[in-house]
Design a protein around this motif. Structure first.
Motif, mmCIF file in Angstrom:
data_model
loop_
_atom_site.group_PDB
_atom_site.id
_atom_site.type_symbol
_atom_site.label_atom_id
_atom_site.label_comp_id
_atom_site.label_asym_id
_atom_site.label_seq_id
_atom_site.Cartn_x
_atom_site.Cartn_y
_atom_site.Cartn_z
ATOM 1 N N VAL A 14 1.681 4.906 0.787
ATOM 2 C CA VAL A 14 1.159 5.841 1.789
ATOM 3 C C VAL A 14 1.717 7.253 1.668
ATOM 4 O O VAL A 14 1.416 8.108 2.506
ATOM 5 C CB VAL A 14 1.409 5.304 3.224
ATOM 6 N N CYS A 53 0.851 -1.191 0.000
ATOM 7 C CA CYS A 53 0.000 0.000 0.000
ATOM 8 C C CYS A 53 0.885 1.238 0.000
ATOM 9 O O CYS A 53 1.728 1.407 0.887
ATOM 10 C CB CYS A 53 -0.914 0.011 1.229
ATOM 11 N N ASP A 71 3.060 -1.331 4.132
ATOM 12 C CA ASP A 71 2.963 0.068 3.715
ATOM 13 C C ASP A 71 4.346 0.545 3.307
ATOM 14 O O ASP A 71 5.356 0.113 3.878
ATOM 15 C CB ASP A 71 2.476 0.957 4.863
ATOM 16 N N HIS A 77 3.913 -1.342 8.872
ATOM 17 C CA HIS A 77 4.134 0.049 8.471
ATOM 18 C C HIS A 77 5.508 0.427 9.028
ATOM 19 O O HIS A 77 5.653 0.739 10.207
ATOM 20 C CB HIS A 77 3.032 0.940 9.050
ATOM 21 N N SER A 97 6.386 4.212 1.124
ATOM 22 C CA SER A 97 6.181 5.574 0.608
ATOM 23 C C SER A 97 7.180 5.877 -0.499
ATOM 24 O O SER A 97 8.388 5.665 -0.334
ATOM 25 C CB SER A 97 6.349 6.576 1.759
ATOM 26 N N ASN A 152 9.245 6.671 5.672
ATOM 27 C CA ASN A 152 8.924 5.257 5.537
ATOM 28 C C ASN A 152 9.958 4.571 4.651
ATOM 29 O O ASN A 152 10.707 5.227 3.932
ATOM 30 C CB ASN A 152 7.550 5.089 4.868
ATOM 31 N N SER A 198 -2.714 -2.704 11.439
ATOM 32 C CA SER A 198 -1.406 -2.273 10.967
ATOM 33 C C SER A 198 -0.497 -2.030 12.165
ATOM 34 O O SER A 198 -0.858 -1.285 13.090
ATOM 35 C CB SER A 198 -1.539 -0.979 10.153
ATOM 36 N N GLU A 224 -3.049 4.813 0.432
ATOM 37 C CA GLU A 224 -3.603 5.636 1.508
ATOM 38 C C GLU A 224 -3.569 7.059 1.012
ATOM 39 O O GLU A 224 -2.522 7.712 1.019
ATOM 40 C CB GLU A 224 -2.789 5.457 2.791
#
Length: 319
Positions: A18, A16, A237, A213, A239, A255, A181, A52
């Motif tokens: 984010v 995902c 997660d 995450h 980024s 991240n 999470s 997200e």
């Protein structure tokens, strides 16, 4: 002779993105809505299936995300990608639902100190406050997932006892939450800790889906991701360009970079459905647009498959 041990990892992982929430919220300079939307659209072209997209917090708390509704409105036409949003309270939940979000993520700290800094209340009080949020979401058939920030270490209290995490997960279970999470908000986790905690949680709460995450504050995020894979966790997660950071956690940095995670998984034979080369190009665009990245190995060195010409005095080796 001892038989060699074989490392068994999942065949696929679900990532995902984010950055539109966790990454953008940490940026001090205003990112125009049209730039946010363009980055989201470029990310969607890489094969990312979940994102997200924003957080419906009060604009005074995080001014960077004051355009949450407009960003969501402008990307509703994207196909093949699931959008979720972080919500802090009932007001934010209603805003997210009205904007068309179909999956919500709750925000909760593992420790009282971080909770007071982040939500101005103790952990149990904050979690009890989720009940009307969950009821409202259920009324509108919107999925809700839980989260636990500083799950592996708090910048105020240090290591978080296993019993505290179990108690929080148990409360989530009683509320009907089956996705949680686990966030290493300030990069304090280590692989053994991740492996052990996930092993305990997966045994005690076998019906739940746990996701990771990971922040790369101390360079441990990828190692922690592998430890999670070893426990069968496939939800992560990340980024783009390594952006991110919690405004309410001292020392928090970005991240794990999406391009780094996709590259690592690909090298290990784990399918993500995300195209690495386009992803690296988007990371470069994000760095150029914002003027920096949060720590991206792919932007620094490129993928392992990117070879270079041999030195002239070694050309004979190629003959």
């Amino acid at each position: 002779m001892n038989q060699a041990q074989v490392l068994t990892l999942p065949a696929k992982a679900i990532i995902c993105e984010v950055a539109p929430r966790d990454g953008f919220q940490a940026e001090p300079e205003w990112i125009p809505t049209e730039q946010k939307v363009r980055i989201v659209r470029e990310l969607a072209k890489t094969g990312i299936q979940m994102m997200e997209i924003t957080s419906f917090v009060h604009p005074k708390a995080i001014p960077q995300l004051k355009d949450a509704e407009e960003v969501v409105r402008q990307v509703q036409d994207l196909e093949g990608i699931k959008l979720r949003a972080l919500v802090p309270n009932i007001r934010g939940t209603q805003r997210a639902i009205d904007a068309g979000i179909k999956k919500l993520k709750l925000m909760l700290s593992a420790t009282d100190s971080h909770s007071l800094s982040n939500a101005n209340c103790l952990v149990e009080e904050a979690q009890e406050g989720f009940k009307p949020i969950i009821e409202l979401a259920e009324k509108h058939r919107v999925k809700v997932g839980g989260s636990i920030s500083v799950a592996f270490g708090c910048p105020f209290e240090g290591k978080v006892p296993l019993e505290r995490i179990v108690t929080i997960v148990e409360r989530y279970k009683q509320m009907g939450i089956d996705e949680i999470s686990l966030a290493d908000t300030t990069g304090m986790a280590n692989p053994k800790q991740v492996f052990d905690l996930l092993g305990h949680l997966k045994e005690a709460f076998s019906h739940m889906t746990f996701s990771m995450h990971l922040h790369n504050t101390r360079g441990m995020a990828l190692a922690n991701a592998v430890a999670a894979l070893q426990q069968g966790v496939i939800h992560f997660d990340s980024s783009i360009a390594g952006l991110g950071g919690c405004p309410y956690a001292p020392g928090a940095t970005g991240n794990i970079a999406t391009e780094d995670l996709v590259h690592a998984f690909s090298e290990m034979g784990i399918e993500t459905g995300i195209q690495l080369e386009p992803l690296i190009r988007v990371a470069g665009y994000v760095k150029e647009t914002l003027g920096h990245d949060g720590g991206s190995c792919m932007l620094q060195a490129g993928p392992s498959s990117q070879l270079h010409a041999r030195p002239k005095n070694q050309q004979k080796l190629a003959d």
